[in-house]
Structure formats: structure tokens, C-alpha cells
Design an enzyme around this catalytic site. Structure first.
Site, PDB file in Angstrom:
ATOM      1  CD  GLN A   1      13.752  30.368 -16.408  1.00  0.00           C
ATOM      2  OE1 GLN A   1      14.771  29.693 -16.451  1.00  0.00           O
ATOM      3  NE2 GLN A   1      12.548  29.837 -16.602  1.00  0.00           N
TER       4      GLN A   1
ATOM      5  CB  ALA B   1      19.851  27.090 -22.888  1.00  0.00           C
ATOM      6  CG  HIS B   2      16.904  27.492 -18.834  1.00  0.00           C
ATOM      7  ND1 HIS B   2      15.630  27.870 -18.498  1.00  0.00           N
ATOM      8  CD2 HIS B   2      16.781  26.727 -19.933  1.00  0.00           C
ATOM      9  CE1 HIS B   2      14.799  27.354 -19.363  1.00  0.00           C
ATOM     10  NE2 HIS B   2      15.460  26.657 -20.240  1.00  0.00           N
ATOM     11  CG  ASN B   3      18.655  24.566 -15.050  1.00  0.00           C
ATOM     12  OD1 ASN B   3      17.807  25.401 -15.353  1.00  0.00           O
ATOM     13  ND2 ASN B   3      18.887  24.215 -13.810  1.00  0.00           N
TER      14      ASN B   3
END
Lengths: 344, 344, 344
Positions: free
Chosen positions: B199, B240-242
Site C-alpha cells: 500500500q 478504508a483505502h482510496n
């Protein structure tokens, strides 16, 4: 730590059957015990394991009758269950028996720390803080200015307590829990942005409270968020500003209680429950895990379930029908056809 | 802190009725106030307490009419509500007005910290970090290498910011919140194990954002997880991511937003809501607590509830019937019998 | 970090088309890339962006056919997707390649830390701790007495590991996570108060486990809470005492698993799921987000949804009818009237 059967016998006022010099260095369940383990038999359901376990020492009730030979050394005591509870406590007391001030730590010149304290390295104790006697302030803990803490309090590593909060005696707070962060209070402005409402109240935690890890208890906007005597909170719980939780209520992990709600005494609240703000939960209320409480619960000692919650039995009944709904719908459609035919 | 009524009058440009020398050391609600408290009356609903409260000083509107004698000293101002807001801010500004670098702290030689900073003991500021002016970096905070932070930012004790993240100006982040931990990305392998997907993105937090305690905002796989200007996040939230959260959206405690989802501007999201990944939530959407959002919400300004969520009113209607399901089923069974008889 | 196209070509064993001296300092998606970015084209769906992107360098498959002129420098490799995965890993390895012992840190004289370690400032390593080789113990991390940690382990800033816990090799634990806090165990007393049950077990985390941020894994009452090889846990998860999670199971954020429950291998558990205590979840089980599991799931490889959960397909079917309930009720009432008329 290592004890011989003989030493354990003296500690627990028991009598030895077998080798008194065999030593144990861990506790284990009787069905899983390996050599070197201390085990116990309190529940007759597990009696079979008495004859097969590899435990080196087993604590049994004084009147335990043996129907087969036993390999392990037996330690007979008045009550095996009480004996093991006493041992667990002694074990933990030894394990957690730290005292002294580790360096580097930060204790403000105006702070007062009582007798027999443990202050771990990298702990921070701010201005005018008062910490009572026999407290354990573990490493990396933060106690802001003007906080007051009673006697026999344990703050595990990384607990953060914001300014002005009050913590009673015999309180245990686990790692990562945050006491006194700002309540979530913002006033919407005409342009769509929000203006922060200063949160100048505090949190009061009374005696005999235990709080798990990574839980958050927000400070009041004004006045106090209050966790009363004997309350037990699990991990990852959210307690919003101005909430009050009354004595001896227990709350399981990941539950959230919204602002200004008052929870009565001796309630049992399951995990992942959500409770809206500005309501009252009656004394002795029980709430099933994952329930959502959207209005005050007035009747004492009642059990609730579902989201939005209804009485526990009503929820059970509805839930059964929900799972039959597709078949019920089919039945209705069939009735419709039959009636249409009947009308012709 | 302690103020006399006279001093408060000067601060708030008000006029005194009663003893100007009486002093107060805390704020309290008018219905709960004890001697030594400052209180206020902004809502006419509480007027009755004006005559019974034990508050030493009460701030009231300039034109407040008295119908009975009042024990407390009154402080008349143009607008009691604004006055108290100003006072709360002043109080907090004084309480939180720390400056200077406490020791021991760790500031990498290549890091730049702006003017008028507070850096608490045991804070860690990594290589190439840039921190703007008037920032408060509380004890035990971690700012990894290459992080850039604007002006007037407060990171409360124990905040962790991973490498490469960007934080704007006027941002407040409460204790225990983690910015930039790895997104949850793993590729399943044929043997049932998982391979970690690195990541390498970051988190960007724009100006005027406030984030509560123990919340987690994961770094993007590539690119950025973005929290836009004016967003307010409560405690124990998972981003969460993005994910991208647009301006002036507020999210209550314990809500989780899954990977790559985009939330529009000025949304209001309740507590314990779950939102799946890779969807879009329209501007002005309102989501009830404990809802589950499993598909994109396209229409702007709509209100949703339930899991899976439907429109708020549809959810209310269905919920009413769910709770009547056992009686409904009974009715259907009776109809069935009657029809069977009719057919004979 | 900055690389020229030429340097990247050498790293990835590729061939350059265009300016080999152009340099890039960040990775970006092809559709969002700005000058100075490195991008890649692995999915033909995005081919259009090859001709419009502002990326300075693009990694493409060796056999990529161009139908229009391309502004960017191309780097042709055997497999663009693998190449980018390799690059991400290299990038992170460089970013996270810290070694050495920062000061001040606390390493007890009896602790053993292996070769090539990073121990950040304000980290605490207690008595008798053993840390393997190539470990990264970030700042403000706490490792209590008697903890044993394998090789190649990363504990991000602020991780707390209580005494006696065991962590295998190749484990990654993110910031704020608490390993080994007390299980939530209290015995109710006749007077309504609770007596704490000492939690003297530990937590065992096997090899290749990754745990997200602010998650809590409680120590066992006796014995061990066990996270088996290859398990991946997301952020803000609650794992209660004596739980066992078998190999290669993944759990999404904010899920809670209650005491003594055993979860099988290769399960996939969604976010915000609640699982009651003392049950067994079969190997290969899949659980939808926000589900509630209240009894053992015996059949392997099955998919579940809802609270309380039923089979995934049953839940879908019921859910459809729930949303039609008001109309269904109306239909029943109409049938009732018709039948009443028919009977006359």
C-alpha cells in the site's frame, strides 16, 4: 514462575497425594494439560480427564473419590474452584507487581503521585495532577493537567486521559482507551460548513470501574460524562458526551451510546448495540447484541432485541416469520387466485 | 481558573446586577448549578430555574424580564447564547494554550517545525517532516518521515501519522487515531494463503477537518485516501483505502466505509453504518444509524435507513409490518381455513 | 525518491521507448497521472489513457501495440502487472528500511533483541523479552515482560503487547492495536456487583499474520487466544478471550468475535459482523457484512447473511419480501374483506 506441589499445598492450605516435589510452571485446563502444568477439577463433568491428563499437579475437592489410579500429584482442598481463583489472583498480583519510577518519564513539578506507585517509562503526568496510593501508571500513558486519580488504579500502556477528568479508586483501564476526548458537537452554518462547539465539561469515572482496550469516553459539552461505581465496559466501546451509566451496568464490546443518554443500574448490554441520544434506559434492562435502541426503555428489568428493538420474545417471533416470508407470500398469491375463482 | 462577575462583565461587554465581586470557577447548567458556578439562560423554557438555581453568576439576555427575586448575580449581555459560546472558546483556549518543546522529544534534524509550536514529551517527528505555525503536537504523538502538516493543527496525545501523509490547516485529530495505516489488500493464492499488496499511496486531510479518538484512516493502495475540507469524523470510525469523503460531510461514531467508495458533500451519516466498497454516495445524503449501504445512492439529498438500506419512509413502513408479522401469519392461516371451507 | 526511466529499465529488465533521462518521483493511476509520475497499463480497458495521460513514464507489456502517438516514455516489460507489484514492494522496502536503536528507548537489561533491528524512540521492551532478527519495533510501542517475538516482525507505532504473549515470524501489526488485554470476565455477586475473574492466559499469534490498526485481541482466561498462520485481520476488530482463528481466515473491519468461539480455516468474514461466544464456524465459511451469527455453522464452505444469519440466498429472498411487506399487508386485508363478503 515455578512452584512445587508442596509449596502450593502451603499456599492453599491443602493436602498432597503423590510426589510433593514435582513442580509446575503454568496453569492449563485438565483436558489440555501437558507435563509441568497445574490443573484443577471443579466440575464433575470433567472427571474422566482426572485419569488421563498429563498435568503434573491437579487441585481437587477434599472429598473427591477416585475410581481409577491417577498419575498426577493431587492437591486436596476445601473447594477446588475457590482455590484456583485465589491462585489466579496471586499469579496476576505477582506478574503485575511493578513499583518505582522508570526513566525517562515526565512528571510535572506540580503533580502529586502517592505511595508505592509504578510510573512506567515515557508516561506523562501533567500539571496539578493528583494520583493516589498504590497506582500503576504504565509506560506511554498520558494524564493531562488537573486530572485527579484515586487509590489502587491501573492505567495500562497508552491510556490517554484529557484534562480535568476524575477517576475514582480501584479502577482498571486497558491500553489505548481515551478518556475525555471532545464530544462530537458542531453547529451547522448557513453555508453548509460546521462550527465547533467547545467541549469544556469532563469525564467522571467512579470507583471499581473497569474499562477495556481502545474504548472512547468523550468529555461533556458542559458538566460531566459519568461512569458510575462498578460499571464494566469492554473493548472498542463509544460513550458520547454527557452520557451517564449507572452502577454495576456491564456493556460488551463495540457498543455505542449516543449523547446525553442515561443508562440505569445493573443493565446488561450486548456487543455492537447502538443507543440513540437523549433517552433513558431503565434499571435492569437487558439488550441483545446488535440491537438498535431508538427510544427510552421505561419498564425495569425487561429484555430487548432487534433494530429497532422490540421485546425479546416479540423479536424472536417476528424473526421466525421473516425467514418464512417467501413461502408466506406464495401462500397469499395462491389464496388470491382461489378467491378470484370463487368470485366468478 | 477563577473569575469575578466584574471580570466576566468586562470580557463580555455586559452589565452587572448584584454582587460584582462574587467569583466562579466552573460552568454548569442552570438546573444543576452549585455555588461557585457560572450559568446562563438562553432558552425561555428554562426560565423557572432563574429563581431557584444556586449558580453564583448567571448570564442572561439584556432584555430578560424578572418576575421573582433572583439570588444570583446577573450579567446582562446582548445575546446570552453567543456570550457563552465566546466564553467556552476562551476557556478552552486558555486550557489548551501550551507552547514550547518538552523534553525528551524526538525531532529529526531534517524536520521543520513552525513558530509558536507545542511539542509534548515523547512526541516523535520524523525525517523531512514539515509542521506549520501554531501547531500543538501533544505527547506520545508519532509523525512519520515526509509528512506535511499545515498551520493551527492539534494532534492530541498518541495520534499516529504514517509516512507521506498530508494534513491541512486548522485540523484537530483526537487521541489514538491512526492516519495512513496500510489498506486491507491481499491477493489470494492457489494454496489458500494470501499475498500482501503493498500500500504505497497516502492519506490527504484537507483544512478544517476534525477527527475523533481511535478512528482509523487507511492509506491508499496507490494515489490517496482523501478527507476533504470541513469533514467531521467521530470516534472509532473505519475509513478504508482510496475512500474519498467530500466537503462538510459528518460521520458519527463506529461507522465503516469500505475501499474506494466516494461520499458526496454535506452528507450526514449516522453511527454504526456500514458502506460497501466501490460505490458513490450522492451529495446531501442522510443515512440512519446502523444502516447498511450496499449500492450507490444516486439521488441527492435523500434519506436512507435499514440494512440493506431502503428509503427512510419505506423502511419505517416495512418495520411496522415486521413487528406485526406473527399476527399477520395467523390471519393468513385463518383465511386459508375459511377458503378451504368455502370451496367445499 | 526519484528514478529515471533508464534506472527503472535496469531494475525491471525492460526496454525504453522515448527519453531515457526523464525522471519520476511518484506512482499514479494512468487516468490521473501528472507530469513526474510513473504509471502502468496492465488492463486493456484503460488503453485509451495511454494516448492522453500526462504520466512521464508508463510501464506496458512487451507486446503492447500502439495505435496512436504516445507522449510518455514507455518501458516495455514481460508483464506490466508483475513489474508494478515488484516496484511497489521495492518502494515500500526502501521507505520502511529503518534500522538501529533510536534514543531514548527502554530496553530491559534482560531483553534480547536480534540482529538488524529497528527500535524507535520511546519504544519499551520489558524484562526477559526475546525479539528475533530483522524486526522493526516502531516508536512508542510497548512489549511487556516475557513476550517472545519471531523474525521479520513489524510492530508499527503505538502497538501494545501485554506480558507472556507470543508472536511468530513475518507478522505485521499496525498502530494502536492491543494484544493481550484482559478478557471481559466478571462473576456476578448477590449484591449486584461484579467480581473480576483474573485473566492469566495469553495470546499466541502465529507466522505470516497481519493485523490492522486499533484492533483488540484479548488474552485467554486460561490457556491461549490463538491467531493461526496466515490470518489477516483488518482495523478495529474485537477478538475476545480464548477465541481461536484458524489459518488463512480473513476478517474485515469492525467485526467482533465473542469468547471461546473457534473459526475454521480459509473463512472470509465481512465487516461489522458479530459472532456470539462458544460456537464453531466451519472451514471455508463466508459471512456477509453486518451479519449476526448466533449458533455454530457446521457445513463447510457455505455463505451466510443477516442478523440472525440464514443462508445467503434465503436472506436475499426474505429481504425482497420485507421491502414489499406494506403492500402484502394491504393485499391480505383486501382478501379478508372479499372473503367476508363471500361468506355472507
Amino acid at each position: 514462575m515455578q512452584f512445587t506441589a508442596h509449596e502450593l499445598g502451603l499456599m492453599l492450605n491443602g493436602t498432597i497425594e503423590g510426589d510433593p516435589e514435582v513442580s509446575v510452571n503454568q496453569l492449563a485446563k485438565i483436558e489440555e494439560a501437558r507435563p509441568g502444568s497445574l490443573s484443577f477439577l471443579a466440575n464433575p463433568k470433567y472427571e474422566q480427564y482426572l485419569y488421563t491428563t498429563e498435568a503434573s499437579v491437579i487441585i481437587v475437592n477434599k472429598d473427591q473419590v477416585l475410581t481409577e489410579p491417577v498419575k498426577s500429584t493431587l492437591l486436596r482442598v476445601d473447594n477446588a474452584y475457590s482455590a484456583i481463583t485465589i491462585l489466579l489472583e496471586k499469579y496476576n498480583t505477582i506478574k503485575l507487581n511493578k513499583t518505582g519510577i522508570e526513566q525517562p518519564s515526565f512528571i510535572h513539578a506540580s503533580a502529586k503521585v502517592g505511595e508505592n506507585a509504578y510510573v512506567g517509562a515515557f508516561a506523562y503526568i501533567g500539571a496539578n495532577v493528583v494520583v493516589g496510593n498504590n497506582c500503576k501508571i504504565y509506560p506511554q500513558t498520558y494524564i493531562a493537567d488537573d486530572v485527579v486519580i484515586g487509590d489502587n488504579v491501573t492505567l495500562y500502556p497508552g491510556v490517554k486521559v484529557y484534562f480535568d477528568c476524575r477517576i475514582g479508586s480501584n479502577v482498571i483501564i486497558h491500553s489505548g482507551t481515551v478518556i475525555g476526548g471532545d464530544g462530537f458537537g458542531f453547529a451547522p452554518l448557513p453555508d453548509g460548513t460546521y462550527s465547533k462547539i467547545s467541549q469544556i465539561g469532563n469525564v467522571i469515572i467512579e470507583d471499581d470501574v473497569e474499562i477495556g482496550a481502545n474504548t472512547t469516553v468523550d468529555r461533556a459539552t458542559m458538566g460531566s460524562t459519568i461512569i458510575r461505581k462498578g460499571v464494566k465496559l469492554d473493548n472498542l466501546i463509544q460513550i458520547a458526551h454527557n452520557v451517564e451509566i449507572s452502577s454495576n451496568t456491564v456493556v460488551a464490546a463495540q457498543t455505542g451510546i449516543s449523547g446525553s443518554t442515561k443508562v440505569g443500574e445493573n443493565c446488561i448490554i450486548g456487543g455492537q448495540v447502538g443507543i440513540v441520544g437523549h433517552i433513558t434506559i431503565a434499571k435492569g434492562t437487558q439488550i441483545q447484541a446488535q440491537s438498535g435502541i431508538s427510544r427510552s426503555l421505561i419498564v425495569e428489568g425487561k429484555k430487548w432485541a432487534g433494530s429497532p428493538a422490540v421485546s425479546y420474545t416479540d423479536n424472536l417471533r417476528s424473526q421466525v416469520v421473516v425467514n418464512r416470508l417467501p413461502e408466506l407470500e406464495k401462500k397469499i398469491n395462491e389464496l388470491e387466485k382461489i378467491i378470484a375463482e370463487l368470485r366468478k
